[in-house]
Scaffold this motif. Structure first.
Motif, PDB file in Angstrom:
ATOM      1  N   VAL A   1       1.158  -1.297  -0.010  1.00 20.83           N
ATOM      2  CA  VAL A   1       0.069  -0.080  -0.319  1.00 20.83           C
ATOM      3  C   VAL A   1       0.836   1.431   0.234  1.00 20.83           C
ATOM      4  N   ILE A   2       2.100   1.835   0.817  1.00 21.46           N
ATOM      5  CA  ILE A   2       2.255   2.626   0.737  1.00 21.46           C
ATOM      6  C   ILE A   2       3.524   2.609  -0.014  1.00 21.46           C
ATOM      7  N   PHE A   3       4.100   1.692  -1.167  1.00 19.98           N
ATOM      8  CA  PHE A   3       4.960   2.215  -2.223  1.00 19.98           C
ATOM      9  C   PHE A   3       3.883   2.362  -3.456  1.00 19.98           C
ATOM     10  N   SER A   4       2.401   1.624  -3.406  1.00 26.54           N
ATOM     11  CA  SER A   4       1.444   2.477  -4.134  1.00 26.54           C
ATOM     12  C   SER A   4       1.590   4.040  -4.207  1.00 26.54           C
ATOM     13  N   VAL A   5       1.093   3.728  -3.207  1.00 26.75           N
ATOM     14  CA  VAL A   5       1.204   5.598  -2.781  1.00 26.75           C
ATOM     15  C   VAL A   5       1.684   6.204  -2.974  1.00 26.75           C
ATOM     16  N   ILE A   6       3.238   6.321  -3.046  1.00 27.15           N
ATOM     17  CA  ILE A   6       4.346   7.106  -3.230  1.00 27.15           C
ATOM     18  C   ILE A   6       4.961   7.066  -5.391  1.00 27.15           C
ATOM     19  N   GLY A   7       4.400   5.754  -5.729  1.00 31.00           N
ATOM     20  CA  GLY A   7       4.337   5.617  -6.891  1.00 31.00           C
ATOM     21  C   GLY A   7       2.991   6.726  -7.944  1.00 31.00           C
ATOM     22  N   THR A   8       1.931   5.811  -6.797  1.00 25.60           N
ATOM     23  CA  THR A   8       0.995   6.986  -7.900  1.00 25.60           C
ATOM     24  C   THR A   8       1.017   8.435  -7.446  1.00 25.60           C
ATOM     25  N   PHE A   9       1.253   8.655  -6.945  1.00 27.18           N
ATOM     26  CA  PHE A   9       1.988  10.153  -6.483  1.00 27.18           C
ATOM     27  C   PHE A   9       2.595  11.174  -7.651  1.00 27.18           C
ATOM     28  N   GLN A  10       3.136  10.026  -7.936  1.00 25.40           N
ATOM     29  CA  GLN A  10       4.755   9.905  -8.916  1.00 25.40           C
ATOM     30  C   GLN A  10       4.306  10.363 -10.277  1.00 25.40           C
ATOM     31  N   LEU A  11       3.408   8.907 -10.762  1.00 24.15           N
ATOM     32  CA  LEU A  11       2.216   8.797 -12.201  1.00 24.15           C
ATOM     33  C   LEU A  11       3.621   9.863 -12.963  1.00 24.15           C
ATOM     34  N   PHE A  12       4.157   9.177 -14.359  1.00 22.71           N
ATOM     35  CA  PHE A  12       4.280  10.243 -15.220  1.00 22.71           C
ATOM     36  C   PHE A  12       4.758   9.230 -16.093  1.00 22.71           C
ATOM     37  N   ASN A  13       4.903   8.565 -15.792  1.00 22.37           N
ATOM     38  CA  ASN A  13       5.430   7.338 -17.504  1.00 22.37           C
ATOM     39  C   ASN A  13       4.553   7.156 -18.002  1.00 22.37           C
ATOM     40  N   GLU A  14       3.872   6.483 -17.842  1.00 23.00           N
ATOM     41  CA  GLU A  14       2.676   6.115 -18.672  1.00 23.00           C
ATOM     42  C   GLU A  14       1.531   7.045 -19.417  1.00 23.00           C
ATOM     43  N   PRO A  15       1.401   8.204 -18.448  1.00 23.15           N
ATOM     44  CA  PRO A  15      -0.119   9.168 -18.851  1.00 23.15           C
ATOM     45  C   PRO A  15       1.246  10.396 -19.992  1.00 23.15           C
ATOM     46  N   ASN A  16       2.688  10.491 -19.758  1.00 23.41           N
ATOM     47  CA  ASN A  16       3.326  10.947 -20.863  1.00 23.41           C
ATOM     48  C   ASN A  16       3.410  10.616 -21.939  1.00 23.41           C
ATOM     49  N   LEU A  17       3.701   9.097 -21.944  1.00 28.80           N
ATOM     50  CA  LEU A  17       3.526   8.415 -23.583  1.00 28.80           C
ATOM     51  C   LEU A  17       1.954   8.294 -24.134  1.00 28.80           C
ATOM     52  N   LEU A  18       1.310   8.080 -23.053  1.00 30.19           N
ATOM     53  CA  LEU A  18      -0.310   8.369 -23.865  1.00 30.19           C
ATOM     54  C   LEU A  18      -0.624   8.970 -24.444  1.00 30.19           C
ATOM     55  N   ARG A  19       0.272  10.236 -23.608  1.00 32.78           N
ATOM     56  CA  ARG A  19      -0.317  12.243 -24.122  1.00 32.78           C
ATOM     57  C   ARG A  19       0.039  11.746 -25.359  1.00 32.78           C
ATOM     58  N   SER A  20       1.203  11.819 -26.026  1.00 37.66           N
ATOM     59  CA  SER A  20       1.275  11.881 -27.727  1.00 37.66           C
ATOM     60  C   SER A  20      -0.718  10.458 -29.081  1.00 37.66           C
ATOM     61  N   ILE A  21      -1.035  10.081 -27.861  1.00 35.86           N
ATOM     62  CA  ILE A  21      -2.227   9.234 -28.753  1.00 35.86           C
ATOM     63  C   ILE A  21      -3.222  10.424 -28.410  1.00 35.86           C
ATOM     64  N   ALA A  22      -3.083  10.871 -26.928  1.00 39.83           N
ATOM     65  CA  ALA A  22      -4.377  11.261 -27.065  1.00 39.83           C
ATOM     66  C   ALA A  22      -4.479  12.797 -26.214  1.00 39.83           C
ATOM     67  N   PRO A  23      -3.510  13.577 -27.292  1.00 39.84           N
ATOM     68  CA  PRO A  23      -3.261  14.865 -26.451  1.00 39.84           C
ATOM     69  C   PRO A  23      -4.331  15.999 -26.165  1.00 39.84           C
ATOM     70  N   THR A  24      -5.302  15.301 -26.852  1.00 35.41           N
ATOM     71  CA  THR A  24      -6.307  16.026 -25.551  1.00 35.41           C
ATOM     72  C   THR A  24      -7.232  15.746 -24.775  1.00 35.41           C
ATOM     73  N   VAL A  25      -6.842  14.277 -24.387  1.00 37.56           N
ATOM     74  CA  VAL A  25      -7.296  13.897 -22.590  1.00 37.56           C
ATOM     75  C   VAL A  25      -6.296  14.429 -21.870  1.00 37.56           C
ATOM     76  N   ILE A  26      -4.917  14.505 -22.321  1.00 39.34           N
ATOM     77  CA  ILE A  26      -4.413  14.149 -21.158  1.00 39.34           C
ATOM     78  C   ILE A  26      -3.511  15.573 -21.150  1.00 39.34           C
ATOM     79  N   ASP A  27      -3.817  16.657 -20.723  1.00 39.70           N
ATOM     80  CA  ASP A  27      -3.216  17.548 -20.668  1.00 39.70           C
ATOM     81  C   ASP A  27      -2.050  17.497 -20.088  1.00 39.70           C
ATOM     82  N   ASN A  28      -1.341  19.531 -19.824  1.00 41.90           N
ATOM     83  CA  ASN A  28      -0.017  19.372 -18.728  1.00 41.90           C
ATOM     84  C   ASN A  28       0.160  19.384 -17.494  1.00 41.90           C
ATOM     85  N   SER A  29      -1.148  19.313 -16.941  1.00 42.66           N
ATOM     86  CA  SER A  29      -1.169  19.085 -15.786  1.00 42.66           C
ATOM     87  C   SER A  29      -1.817  17.910 -15.348  1.00 42.66           C
TER      88      SER A  29
END
Lengths: 305, 315
Positions: free
Chosen positions: B238-266
């Motif tokens: 659970v603790i490592f999931s908390v740490i991981g979740t709030f640091q989420l970056f790689n997955e949304p950053n990659l998906l941004r290239s195929i769904a740029p209107t859904v995933i914005d800068n923030s």
């Protein structure tokens, strides 16, 4: 990073439990449970199967044929494109990834082993305080730390160099914690005292007596750092500008955004897919070895406890 | 640090430390100990402590086009706490956590118990199959799932077309968060399963042999003996999931290239800090955001710990 520490927690915990207790396999097996579990395993293997199939297709077939079955076999052409596109920069990325992960892993495990051994076996002024600072650092979120590190490295003109990736990857507070726990059990005081009585110096005791006993723990740190550095994306993304210094994840992500960018570069999709396949193969192989070492590290720790 | 309360390092029993004049041997030992710790500690300072201090320092300043850098006090922090982009991204990760962690925990626990029960055939193959995503870099995981979700050549869209149905809306505003949840689960369930499985294997058999003799069912044994015994491992995940979740970056950053209107800068706090630092060139504000994020993560991990300890004391 957090995945790295996850595993290490488990390893670290090991010596405190009473070690492996063998369980005899029970005879009753359930067909229903087996079917359910196989279905679940299929879910986890499904994207990899798709990747394998997709990497054998030409870019046109990717769009025109059904994704879960093979069409004309063009894996060789795809591989050729992967390794020749942009003057063969992909092989540079492979080499960079190897360099970053091997140097970081070897370095991190050496540093962690020496420090962990000192914390476990020597009582020295300030030792406890230093160790608690290091423990506190384990909870610092690594990506939140990456931007501050970037800002400082930019000041020191270290960004866009190999050092920008290697230096931060050498520091594994969890590795130190793990090695401290491991050394406490693996190296017996009587051995150290005996060597001292023979007039052997402290440094030589470490290299000739302790190090041999610390190897299984050190290998665990080494392998987890290896995987974490090989997979790292955020740090190299912010630290590096020159494509010829990229590791595989950053390079692949860049190809992907070019491919998804559309017009004219569509032929890149099959290249990105094949490149992804190539980039996970070394890891899967290393990972199979890792499993064996991991388990031997675990059971050794358990026996010593 | 908080996590470590569950796993105290085994106390080393060195010879009692007494105040007396230092012998030459003692001095030599101190010198050796410092020498062993020094290389690590220098790098530790350079890549963790100093960057933190530096980021903390610059978060109290602001840079303006006219007038250069000036002291800003807590302005960057008050700005962050009233910044709807930042607050929305934090709230989004809160939702992500609430959706993702229970699913992941339940499935990893179920898989671990099923494998540990010895009631499945092919358990070695199953274990490896579920665990193998751990070896896949998150960038590649996000790439693969992005293609699978996609309309161009994703198999789900192809199926839908075959059946004359509209393509499944994986990458729309409404479902994107769940699509990312799925990727993260795919990456980490097997991993957590192994952690829990290892903890299960170390439970002394006598504990449930007795229960079995008394006629307890496997389900009952799992519920009353095994799950409580692997509780520390569960709390860690659970603790490592908390740490991981709030640091989420790689997955949304990659998906941004195929769904740029859904995933914005923030879309996530980390994506926001990244774009502040590298697109807006506002390092001071980015440092403040990174700091707040770090504090939030530590506070949450600590809260999980406290909650766990209280529960343990109650029972």
């Amino acid at each position: 990073m957090s995945t790295l520490t996850d595993a290490e927690v488990d390893v670290a915990r090991r010596p405190s439990t009473s070690g492996f207790i063998g369980k005899e396999p029970r005879q009753r097996t359930s067909v229903l449970l087996t079917v359910i579990m196989l279905a679940c395993a299929a879910y986890f293997l499904f994207p990899l199967y798709w990747l394998l199939v997709a990497s054998t297709k030409s870019n046109a077939d990717l769009f025109s044929t059904f994704g879960l079955w093979f069409a004309d076999f063009s894996l060789m052409e795809n591989l050729k494109t992967v390794f020749t596109f942009q003057d063969g920069i992909f092989s540079q990325w492979v080499l960079n990834s190897l360099l970053y992960s091997v140097v970081s892993a070897v370095g991190a495990s050496i540093l962690a082993t020496a420090a962990g051994y000192a914390f476990a076996k020597y009582e020295f002024p300030g030792g406890k305080a230093l160790f608690s600072i290091i423990l506190g650092a384990i909870m610092i979120p690594t990506t939140a730390l990456a931007i501050p590190t970037y800002l400082l490295f930019a000041r020191a003109e270290l960004t866009d160099t190999y050092w920008a990736i290697i230096l931060p990857s050498l520091v594994s507070p969890f590795g130190v914690y793990l090695m401290r726990v491991y050394a406490a059990d693996a190296v017996d005081y009587s051995l150290i005292e005996a060597a001292r009585c023979d007039g052997v110096g402290e440094i030589r005791i470490f290299f000739t007596v302790a190090l041999r006993l610390l190897v299984p723990g050190a290998v665990t740190v080494l392998l987890f750092t290896l995987v974490a550095t090989w997979n790292n994306y955020f740090l190299p993304l912010i630290m590096l500008n020159s494509p010829e210094k990229f590791p595989l994840p950053v390079g692949l992500a860049q190809w992907q955004s070019t491919a998804a960018g559309g017009s004219g570069s569509q032929a890149l999709f099959s290249t990105v897919i094949t490149g992804s396949l190539v980039s996970i193969i070394p890891l899967v192989i290393a990972f199979l070895f890792l499993q064996r070492f991991w388990q031997s590290g675990l059971s050794t720790g358990g026996v010593k406890a | 640090m908080a996590t470590l309360t569950t796993t105290p390092p085994s106390q080393s029993s060195t010879t009692a430390y007494k105040r007396k004049p230092l012998t030459i041997a003692k001095k030599r030992q101190y010198r050796a100990a410092y020498l062993f710790v020094l290389p690590f500690f220098v790098l530790f300072l350079g890549t963790i402590i100093v960057p933190l201090g530096y980021a903390g320092y610059i978060s109290f300043f602001r840079k303006q086009l006219v007038g250069g850098v000036s002291f800003a006090g807590l302005d960057n922090y008050t700005r962050a706490l009233t910044d709807t982009d930042f607050l929305t991204s934090v709230a989004r990760m809160g939702l992500f956590l609430v959706v993702q962690v229970p699913v992941m925990l339940a499935l990893s626990l179920f898989f671990a118990l099923a494998l540990d029960s010895g009631m499945t055939r092919l358990s070695k193959f199953i274990r490896l199959g579920i665990f193998v995503p751990y070896a896949v870099p998150s960038v590649v995981a996000a790439l693969m799932w992005g293609y699978l979700y996609g309309r161009d050549f994703g198999p789900f869209a192809q199926f839908a077309e075959l059946l004359n149905l509209p393509a499944p809306p994986f990458l729309t505003d409404q479902f994107m968060l769940f699509s990312i949840v799925n990727i993260v689960n795919w990456e980490f369930i097997g991993y957590n399963m192994i952690i829990i499985y290892a903890a299960l294997r170390s439970i002394p058999t006598e504990l449930f042999e007795a229960a079995r003799v008394d006629g307890a069912t496997e389900k009952r044994i799992a519920w009353s003996i095994k799950i409580p015994a692997v509780r520390p491992a569960l709390i860690l995940t659970v603790i490592f999931s908390v740490i991981g979740t709030f640091q989420l970056f790689n997955e949304p950053n990659l998906l941004r290239s195929i769904a740029p209107t859904v995933i914005d800068n923030s879309y996530t706090p980390n994506l926001y800090a990244y774009s502040l630092a590298f697109i807006n060139q506002d390092a001071n504000y980015a440092a403040a955001i990174a700091f707040l994020l770090g504090i939030l993560i530590m506070a949450l991990s600590y809260a999980v710990q406290l909650w766990n300890q209280r529960k343990e004391n109650q029972s």
